[in-house]
Design a protein around this motif. Sequence first.
Motif, short mmCIF file in Angstrom:
data_model
loop_
_atom_site.label_atom_id
_atom_site.label_comp_id
_atom_site.label_asym_id
_atom_site.label_seq_id
_atom_site.Cartn_x
_atom_site.Cartn_y
_atom_site.Cartn_z
N LYS A 143 0.60 -1.04 -0.28
CA LYS A 143 -0.08 0.12 -0.46
C LYS A 143 1.48 0.73 0.08
O LYS A 143 0.89 1.97 -0.62
N ARG A 146 1.71 2.29 -3.52
CA ARG A 146 1.12 2.12 -4.67
C ARG A 146 0.60 3.55 -4.01
O ARG A 146 -0.06 4.29 -4.91
N GLU A 147 0.33 4.00 -3.12
CA GLU A 147 -0.21 5.46 -3.11
C GLU A 147 0.54 6.20 -3.43
O GLU A 147 0.52 7.38 -3.60
N ARG A 151 -0.19 8.52 -6.63
CA ARG A 151 -0.27 10.21 -6.10
C ARG A 151 0.62 10.94 -6.58
O ARG A 151 0.92 12.23 -8.45
#
Length: 354
Positions: A143, A146-147, A151
Amino acid sequence: MTAEATLARFREYMVGPARFMNLLSCFELGIIDALRENPGMTAVKLGAAVGAKPDAVEQLLYLLIKEGFVAYDDASGEYSLDSLEDVADADLQRVLGMMNLIKVVTLRQLFYLTDSVRTGTLVGLKELYGFDGDLYAAVAEHKDLRETWARAMNGVTARIDPWFFDNIDVPSGSRVLDLAGNTGLGAIHTYRLKASPGLRVTTFDLPEKEEESLRNFRDHGVDEYCSFIGGDVFKSVPKGFDVVLIKHFLDMFDKSEVRKILDGVYESLNVGGQVHILVPVYTENIKDSCTVDYYPSFFLGCATGQGGPQKLSTFRDWLEECGFTVTKAIAQTPAELPPDALPIHGILCATKTA
């Protein structure tokens, strides 16, 4: 360059990571936001506002005063924004997105850059996440990667896609293949920005991307015009297409792998078909390149363990070696980009003439 000047340049490299994190920490702690909302705060007030010792806040702000980002009044002991006050929020968010990516994705992995280059693998991903593979597979499982990746990359895509589609030709009614198109957003953009009667766009990527791609097509109301084919680009590329798009993909590989991809694309195209490539590039004079400051270490140590951008002329040569006739090769003009931009993108268009 003299020996003295060379040593002075070494000093710039030695302090680079410390300066980077000093600046980013001022944003992460909320110091900059506090000064934006309440100009003229002392270190004591700032410390209370952000939950840090005033002495530590004072230490961090020395660098920002030096750089002119923040101002300090000796008489009152108060801080306020200096040049940062004039930066638009949209610009600031773009920069912070990239800085966050550098912190989360780059800094930690680059501790292992030497080992990654020696082995041709991403040692950092293995040591930090126990992950064997590349960054693009790791973001699906982790996560934090990925985040921060999404972005920054969503912002890049929003800026670059209009320029790309404005500079390529997709004949009316074409069958288009979006090579390594991930989960279909590229196909959706293609259909919407180059719509014509009979146009059909197919995403080609690994089979596990199919479910999300089809869902994206339905959600965007283009499932009648967009489809998905699962497969491996290094094994075979679907045939019978008029246009193939290759976006943000060739730079992931060394020359031998790029040649395999281009050979497969050549076979997939009908005679007269076109390939349109979007890729970060180095300037022809490397000494003028900002892309080279970041992307060699990023690809070798953080992304794929190989690859990296090339000069526009190098990509042109590789296309011609694979039998294509190059019809366009352009790069973004640095003066037209945001001053903080790291990559310069290039577009190469070529035709299968035989």
